[in-house]
Design an enzyme around this catalytic site. Sequence first.
Site, PDB file in Angstrom:
ATOM      1  CB  SER A 103     -15.382   2.100   5.032  1.00 31.99           C
ATOM      2  OG  SER A 103     -14.271   1.336   4.616  1.00 31.99           O
ATOM      3  CG  ASP A 224      -9.369   6.947   1.988  1.00 34.85           C
ATOM      4  OD1 ASP A 224      -8.618   6.064   2.433  1.00 34.85           O
ATOM      5  OD2 ASP A 224     -10.591   6.798   1.865  1.00 34.85           O
ATOM      6  CG  HIS A 252     -10.586   4.712   5.151  1.00 32.25           C
ATOM      7  ND1 HIS A 252     -11.066   4.633   3.857  1.00 32.25           N
ATOM      8  CD2 HIS A 252     -11.213   3.722   5.851  1.00 32.25           C
ATOM      9  CE1 HIS A 252     -11.940   3.640   3.772  1.00 32.25           C
ATOM     10  NE2 HIS A 252     -12.050   3.080   4.972  1.00 32.25           N
TER      11      HIS A 252
END
Length: 271
Positions: A103, A224, A252
């Site tokens: 991320s 996601d 995610h």
Amino acid sequence: MSNESSHDVNGVTLCAETFGDPADPAILLIHGACASMLWWEEELCRRIAAAGRYVIRYDQRDTGRSTSFPPGAPGYGLRDLAADAVGLLDALGVDRAHVVGRSMSGGVALVLGIDYPQRVRSLTLVSTTTGELPMGGLDVPPDPDPDDPAAVVEYLVAVMRAYAGSSPHFDEDATRAIAAADVARTRDLRAALGNHFAMDFDGPRNGEWSDLRVPTLVVQGELDPVFPSAHGRALRDAVPGSRLVVLPQSGHDMLAPTWDTFVRALAELTA
């Protein structure tokens, strides 16, 4: 076998945990915004180590047992987090590592790959983005009262549920257990909840995605909701020679049913 330790690096203290044999190729796991190392689940780390890798997970600044900064005024940026990663490798006696950035920390991995290529064997970019496409929307509750640990736990569970998107694999009990352990060991919940969003999002000094010259794997959750599938394709197209692996029915975060796919792809890249 795992081993937790603290290391003084760049004027801060970083808490790290290692799994496996230090003689094996090192894999450095760097989690995203506001996430301590616990969100690299222990079982996942053990599976990677079982593939013949020396796994390192750690709390970045303002997470877990590592140094906290004043809430709302962290005074550091992505470059500092990348320098911390290099300092941690030095402290652990690791010359070069396979770096996994998740991320927000895809940006940390980018800085490492561009500005410290001599320390990076490969990059794996999980649930991240080039920053050029719009993000998806999330339905999450208001920020909790940092002085109420139980409220923070429930907030984290709600955020992780939202991160899972429409995946059927979200495990609320397992997520709550990690959230509770995370809250219990965090130095400053107020700083942990916000400082990564308040820091300087500076990039590498010496290039950008297209300048990466290390083997790179892009890992994208099929469902996601934060960085939808187009982000994974755009990242693959931006990094020369990179490969894209899509995790079916994952959001995610990498949900447990996808771990075998992830570990297999990571083992192939780092062989």
